[in-house]
Design a protein around this motif. Structure first.
Motif, PDB file in Angstrom:
ATOM      1  N   TYR A 149       0.826  -1.207   0.000  1.00 20.21           N
ATOM      2  CA  TYR A 149       0.000   0.000   0.000  1.00 20.21           C
ATOM      3  C   TYR A 149       0.864   1.262   0.000  1.00 20.21           C
ATOM      4  N   ALA A 150       1.997   1.223   0.701  1.00 20.82           N
ATOM      5  CA  ALA A 150       2.904   2.372   0.732  1.00 20.82           C
ATOM      6  C   ALA A 150       3.392   2.725  -0.664  1.00 20.82           C
ATOM      7  N   VAL A 151       3.536   1.734  -1.525  1.00 25.68           N
ATOM      8  CA  VAL A 151       3.993   1.979  -2.894  1.00 25.68           C
ATOM      9  C   VAL A 151       2.834   2.354  -3.806  1.00 25.68           C
ATOM     10  N   LEU A 152       1.767   1.544  -3.796  1.00 25.20           N
ATOM     11  CA  LEU A 152       0.695   1.741  -4.773  1.00 25.20           C
ATOM     12  C   LEU A 152      -0.219   2.916  -4.446  1.00 25.20           C
ATOM     13  N   SER A 153      -0.205   3.402  -3.214  1.00 26.38           N
ATOM     14  CA  SER A 153      -1.022   4.566  -2.868  1.00 26.38           C
ATOM     15  C   SER A 153      -0.291   5.873  -3.138  1.00 26.38           C
ATOM     16  N   ASP A 154       0.993   5.788  -3.457  1.00 32.39           N
ATOM     17  CA  ASP A 154       1.802   6.973  -3.739  1.00 32.39           C
ATOM     18  C   ASP A 154       2.007   7.065  -5.256  1.00 32.39           C
ATOM     19  N   PRO A 155       1.439   8.073  -5.930  1.00 27.31           N
ATOM     20  CA  PRO A 155       1.545   8.134  -7.396  1.00 27.31           C
ATOM     21  C   PRO A 155       2.985   8.100  -7.903  1.00 27.31           C
ATOM     22  N   GLU A 156       3.916   8.700  -7.170  1.00 24.07           N
ATOM     23  CA  GLU A 156       5.304   8.737  -7.627  1.00 24.07           C
ATOM     24  C   GLU A 156       5.957   7.365  -7.526  1.00 24.07           C
ATOM     25  N   LYS A 157       5.799   6.725  -6.376  1.00 28.26           N
ATOM     26  CA  LYS A 157       6.362   5.376  -6.225  1.00 28.26           C
ATOM     27  C   LYS A 157       5.694   4.397  -7.187  1.00 28.26           C
ATOM     28  N   ARG A 158       4.387   4.524  -7.329  1.00 28.94           N
ATOM     29  CA  ARG A 158       3.672   3.585  -8.195  1.00 28.94           C
ATOM     30  C   ARG A 158       4.125   3.716  -9.647  1.00 28.94           C
ATOM     31  N   ALA A 159       4.300   4.943 -10.124  1.00 32.31           N
ATOM     32  CA  ALA A 159       4.714   5.131 -11.511  1.00 32.31           C
ATOM     33  C   ALA A 159       6.079   4.506 -11.771  1.00 32.31           C
ATOM     34  N   ALA A 160       7.017   4.693 -10.840  1.00 34.69           N
ATOM     35  CA  ALA A 160       8.341   4.097 -11.005  1.00 34.69           C
ATOM     36  C   ALA A 160       8.271   2.577 -10.918  1.00 34.69           C
ATOM     37  N   TYR A 161       7.481   2.068  -9.987  1.00 28.95           N
ATOM     38  CA  TYR A 161       7.321   0.616  -9.839  1.00 28.95           C
ATOM     39  C   TYR A 161       6.682   0.014 -11.089  1.00 28.95           C
TER      40      TYR A 161
END
Length: 314
Positions: free
Chosen positions: A53-65
């Motif tokens: 959730y920490a990754v996918l709820s953050d647009p910046e982290k999610r885009a890089a992931y």
């Protein structure tokens, strides 16, 4: 280190909206929270859910992931981040960073546990625009000559439907001669917009170099392989070779072996204190393609008292 599929962990599709991700997190939190769950591995599961959730709820982290996911990594497969995997993204603040990395897996820490922009300042006024950071990948030749590069950066954000989208913008950036890996180029006023008449934030570009077909960079030193013929290595010679800043003549000492390093002082990254250029010798044998060439090798075998394995006692 294993690749983690955060979408699989939350049980959502890769096209899930921000609201769908939040609902999935809440459902799993009710199931696995250690205070209420009867599952035997609830604490471990809850930790995995929190990390996803920490990754996918953050647009910046999610885009890089998501960009990593396009490379075909599978959950549980061996994983090392490809060079420059997060280059070209513009992030608010100092990049990913934060205390979360210590609470989650090595996979999370490797991707998101490092802040960019060493030495960059923070905004001191709450109305001033936020500083942004991005990693850029340059050619090695750029640091030898300096350059002006047109760079396209992508800023992740949420659209009206809750999907992560990338807003692109292009900048013309002057690359100073002698720039080195890890150095930060500051573009004043190119960060987040200011409010109530306050100044915009700054954009900090952290420099990294693209993998090169011939050169390898270590700090400010540059390494390259120098192929030589057996007779050049044995008898010594002078050869002319291209280096990043032109052509040089290099003296190969006699009785050289593969692996020997020839140091060209000051011909590495041309910073205020320049690095060195190291040429690593590689003795290359001519192939046997004709009877005459075979006869020549047979003559060498008969007349040269040479055993390359003598030091092994055989």
């Amino acid at each position: 280190m294993e690749f983690k599929d955060y979408y699989q962990t939350l049980g959502v599709s890769r096209e899930a909206t921000a609201e769908e991700i939040k609902k999935a997190f809440r459902r799993l939190a009710r199931k696995y929270h250690p205070d209420v769950s009867k599952e035997t591995d609830a604490e471990h599961k809850m930790k995995e859910v929190n990390e996803a959730y920490a990754v996918l709820s953050d647009p910046e982290k999610r885009a890089a992931y998501d960009q990593l996911g396009q490379r075909g990594f599978q959950a549980g497969s061996d994983f090392q981040p490809p060079p420059g995997w997060d280059a070209g993204f513009e992030f608010s603040g100092q990049g990913f960073g934060g205390a979360q990395a210590a609470d989650f897996s090595d996979f999370f820490a490797e991707l998101f546990g490092k802040q960019m922009g060493e030495g960059a300042r923070q905004a001191h006024h709450r109305m001033r625009g936020q500083d942004h950071h991005a990693k850029i990948m340059l050619d090695l030749e750029d640091t030898y000559h300096g350059a002006t590069r047109s760079l396209t950066l992508r800023m992740p954000k949420l659209d009206n439907q809750g999907h992560t989208v990338l807003a692109e913008h292009t900048l013309n950036v002057r690359i100073p001669k002698g720039v080195h890996a890890g150095q930060v180029i500051r573009l004043a006023g190119q960060g987040g917009p200011g409010h109530a008449g306050e100044a915009a934030g700054d954009l900090f570009l952290e420099v990294h170099f693209k993998p090169h077909s011939r050169y390898r960079i270590e700090n400010k030193d540059v390494y390259a392989t120098l192929p030589v013929a057996p007779w050049e290595a044995a008898l010594g010679t002078t050869v002319k070779i291209p280096v990043p800043d032109g052509l040089v003549e290099v003296r190969v000492p006699e009785n050289s072996q593969s692996g020997r390093k020839l140091r060209l002082k000051g011909r590495g990254i041309p910073a205020a204190n320049p690095g060195d250029l190291y040429l690593v010798l590689e003795v290359v044998l001519p192939p046997v393609t004709t009877p005459k060439e075979r006869e020549f090798y047979q003559t060498m075998a008969q007349e040269l008292a040479f055993n390359p394995r003598q030091h092994l006692g055989v």
